[in-house]
Scaffold this motif. Sequence first.
Motif, mmCIF file in Angstrom:
data_model
loop_
_atom_site.group_PDB
_atom_site.id
_atom_site.type_symbol
_atom_site.label_atom_id
_atom_site.label_comp_id
_atom_site.label_asym_id
_atom_site.label_seq_id
_atom_site.Cartn_x
_atom_site.Cartn_y
_atom_site.Cartn_z
ATOM 1 N N GLN A 438 36.451 18.538 13.415
ATOM 2 C CA GLN A 438 36.784 17.239 12.830
ATOM 3 C C GLN A 438 35.568 16.598 12.183
ATOM 4 O O GLN A 438 35.647 16.034 11.083
ATOM 5 C CB GLN A 438 37.362 16.318 13.917
ATOM 6 N N GLU A 439 34.442 16.660 12.864
ATOM 7 C CA GLU A 439 33.204 16.085 12.317
ATOM 8 C C GLU A 439 32.741 16.826 11.067
ATOM 9 O O GLU A 439 32.259 16.224 10.109
ATOM 10 C CB GLU A 439 32.107 16.092 13.382
ATOM 11 N N LEU A 440 32.873 18.154 11.112
ATOM 12 C CA LEU A 440 32.486 18.947 9.944
ATOM 13 C C LEU A 440 33.380 18.628 8.743
ATOM 14 O O LEU A 440 32.896 18.481 7.612
ATOM 15 C CB LEU A 440 32.559 20.446 10.264
ATOM 16 N N MET A 441 34.684 18.499 8.982
ATOM 17 C CA MET A 441 35.608 18.175 7.893
ATOM 18 C C MET A 441 35.316 16.781 7.347
ATOM 19 O O MET A 441 35.425 16.544 6.132
ATOM 20 C CB MET A 441 37.056 18.264 8.381
ATOM 21 N N ALA A 442 34.964 15.868 8.244
ATOM 22 C CA ALA A 442 34.602 14.515 7.787
ATOM 23 C C ALA A 442 33.347 14.568 6.922
ATOM 24 O O ALA A 442 33.236 13.858 5.908
ATOM 25 C CB ALA A 442 34.389 13.599 8.994
ATOM 26 N N LEU A 443 32.403 15.404 7.317
ATOM 27 C CA LEU A 443 31.180 15.573 6.526
ATOM 28 C C LEU A 443 31.501 16.146 5.148
ATOM 29 O O LEU A 443 30.977 15.675 4.129
ATOM 30 C CB LEU A 443 30.200 16.483 7.275
#
Length: 629
Positions: A438-443
């Motif tokens: 999720q954090e990577l996709m947000a990045l």
Amino acid sequence: MQQQQDNQKNLLLAIVLSVGVLLAWQVFYAGPKLKEEQERKQQIQREAVAKGEAPAATPGVTAPAGKAGAVPGAAPAAAALTREDALKASPRVAIDTPSLKGSVSLKGGRIDDLVLAKYHETVDRKSANVVLFSPSSAPHPYYAEYGWVAPQGSTVAVPGNDTQWTQQGTGALSPATPLTLTWDNGGGLLFKRTIAVDADYLFTVTDEVENKSGAAITLYPYALISRHGMPTVQGYYILHEGLIGILGEAGLKELTYADVLKDGGSKSFKDKGGGWIGMTDKYWAAALIPDQQTAFEASLSGSKRNGREYFQTDYTLPGVTVAPGATGAAKMNLFAGAKRVDVIDAYQSTLNIKQFGLMIDWGMFWFFTRPLFALLHYFAGLLGNYGFAVLAVTVLVKAAFYPLANKSYESMAKMKKLQPEMEKIRERFKDDRVKQQQELMALYKNEKINPAAGCLPILLQIPVFFALYKVLFITIDMRHAPFFGWIKDLSAPDPTSLFNLFGLLPYAVPEFLHIGAWPIIMGITMWVQMQLNPQQPDPVQQKIFNWMPVIFTFMLASFPSGLVIYWAWNNVLSLLQQYTIMRKNNTEVHLWKNIGADQWKSRVANLRNLDPSKVKQGISDAANRIRKK
């Protein structure tokens, strides 16, 4: 670190998939099918011998019961002659056009001698011209025949394959001078055949019958193309060779020579009007074209007798009733020649021939291959060379896909710059994979990066590659089309080989070692493009990457040289594009480091900084040591 490994896996997967696609294409679409057809022929022969079957009946079309009799079938010659002797066995009228040379046989009135004046067997202009039609007593009979079929049970004499026709007038058949033949059946019917030909490959045959008897007669016009013996075929899945036609509701029918024998004989079709039938090779074809407004009954057939194959396509038209003192007629066309796209399209347009363009096997992706050919043909006319046309079309395709490829390369460059941040996220959520993703996709979203965009350049090349392969393989415009230097035929593989120093050493190289100059150039450009990226931390993966250009070089060595030129030129353009985008995005370019340019630069710099006195002293010390020894 995890992201780097994922990127490496994705890149490795993309390369493996690309190799897999090329291998699948070579094996399943461009791989030879000759072995399969030979096995089919042998199986048919074994089954016939095992069953003790008698020779099959002559293939022919039969009209509905109570109407026309059967169309004549192939009559095997008593003894096979040389082609020259077969031509001398009957009186003939010459055919002389800019595109065709040959003759019409006065015995039978057949068009059975055609040579293509503009095409040679090899790239050598002094080699023999391509032979299309040959008489029935020649080694490879292939001919067209027109005539009339009498009603079933009728005793009316009609012209046959041994009828001796009489030429009206003199001179050869040419675009300016049609040929007129006559024959009197001795029973009140005078038959007249007029054959006209254009400057390309279209014959117009008009059969007439004048009724001088005291009773009305009904006859059925027919036309056939017959071929004896198993033709030599290329045997590739991407190309249809064999019997072909557009037939009413059945649409396009394509039967290979082996299939029509295996299926056991005649396949009949009724057409309400509009269509054609014939036989096609890779570059040449013969097709019967009836009046497109007239219904007809057609047959595609094959049989085997006394160890020899016979193939025939034929049709009959509705009966023509001729009253006493009247004349009946039937007008039909024959295409016999090279499958030039412009010529076939012109015939389809002017004669309104239903889907005649399908004579050329554009494949299921015709909506892509046809425009690509049109582009190549246009640039070839503009630049005077199909090799330059391939280069120009490559630039055009790269320009069309530039926005997508540009975003792809930009995404790759940004991904590399985000590596530190991505590693922090992985470390922070190493125990929570869902949160990590999720954090990577947000990045990715915040930085406007598509992580899947890296595979886009490869995916974009695949359809173009296949379409260009199809165009280079099937279109006669590419046959014997030269480029420069040693490339005399863009549709054939590069004829040179590294293993005899490109012809400098006087010995022949086995076919599997024909690794020509252009495949090597392609491999080098591919290798240089790969060096734009950093070396892989895993030594095994790096070795795989290092060997990929070598593998592709061997794989593409057997492909048409025009396709290899396209791939090499595309690599160069991709390399320049990727290099420019990486510099624009301040991304480190690893090219010079990977090829060792930095080390050479450092060595040169060290040499420049040397103290001359120290160099002189070093040379002196070395000389002293040599003297002492």
